[in-house]
Design an enzyme around this catalytic site. Sequence first.
Site, PDB file in Angstrom:
ATOM      1  N   SER A   1     102.725  93.233  21.294  1.00  0.00           N
ATOM      2  CA  SER A   1     101.301  93.459  21.053  1.00  0.00           C
ATOM      3  C   SER A   1     101.151  94.608  20.072  1.00  0.00           C
ATOM      4  O   SER A   1     102.002  95.502  20.013  1.00  0.00           O
ATOM      5  CB  SER A   1     100.588  93.808  22.361  1.00  0.00           C
TER       6      SER A   1
ATOM      7  N   TYR B   1     100.799  99.195  29.248  1.00  0.00           N
ATOM      8  CA  TYR B   1     100.897  97.950  28.485  1.00  0.00           C
ATOM      9  C   TYR B   1     101.603  98.185  27.152  1.00  0.00           C
ATOM     10  O   TYR B   1     102.488  97.414  26.754  1.00  0.00           O
ATOM     11  CB  TYR B   1      99.484  97.412  28.267  1.00  0.00           C
TER      12      TYR B   1
ATOM     13  N   LYS C   1     105.103  96.501  25.945  1.00  0.00           N
ATOM     14  CA  LYS C   1     105.105  95.624  24.776  1.00  0.00           C
ATOM     15  C   LYS C   1     106.001  96.155  23.653  1.00  0.00           C
ATOM     16  O   LYS C   1     106.629  95.380  22.931  1.00  0.00           O
ATOM     17  CB  LYS C   1     103.677  95.433  24.265  1.00  0.00           C
TER      18      LYS C   1
END
Length: 308
Positions: free
Chosen positions: A153, A166, A170
């Site tokens: 991401s 997150y 990622k």
Amino acid sequence: MSEIRFDGRVAIVTGAGVGLGRSHALGLAARGAKVVVNDLGVSRDGTGSTSAASEAVVAEIKAMGGEAIAHGCDVSDEDGVNHMIAQTMNAWGRIDICVNNAGILMDKTFAKMEMSAFRKVVDVHLIGSANVAHACWPIMREQQYGRVVFTASSSGLYGNFGQANYGAAKAAMMGLMNVLHMEGARDNIRVNTLAPTAVTRMTEELFPPEAAEMLAPETISPGLLYLVSEDAPSQVIMGAGGGSFAQTRVYETQGITLTGVENTPEEVAAKFDQITDPINQQEMADAFSQTKKYALNAAKARGLKLDW
């Protein structure tokens, strides 16, 4: 250019009940792949569980004349993943494609985030991806064929406020890809990373309504399908969104070499502009390439010849 097909191939797609995963699964099935539709059926933050979404995707695939089975394991549960792999092998006898897409969000600023939330997101995204790839790996080695994609991401590659958990998970996909690309090469296992930007259940609150159509998951899946095709590249980070596709690369500047009494923090500060100068920057083929570069630079600065 010949049509990209997956006839005779078996694909596992995690988080395939909705959004990007659903789009990937349908795209693979439409081009001939048999698909395992994995989805735990949790909410965006990982709570709850239902098989309705994965079963609905299986029904869609069967309605188009394809073959698919559903599996609802939590990818962070190694035993559950092993059961999914066994079920796949019992059904079709091979696994050619592994698309690691499952994920959750538990956004908060780092100061307010509980470490349990940090671990949970890392477990699903990173450990979950590793679990599925690890279970597929010996099968792909035996077949002398495999295609693995991890989902990164921009939050991990470039940062995004409130997503420390997150973003960390990622960003880790790049390191996992880099190593597995090397380890899989001799067995024709190609490993890539997709870094998508799409309006999905996980991201719908981040985009204005008018962006939904432009950034639909279906605009991204063509890139994914190429990354798992027979002629796929390997060790590529492909950014994708709205029909745009790009490659993300990591470069290292030429830098400088300090020796003896000159090697001080003050000199590092004084020459920081030279250290960060992008002229002659280059990609490193592997971790040892950087070590070699530094050793050769150090030898040159000392007037020594290093036979390397």
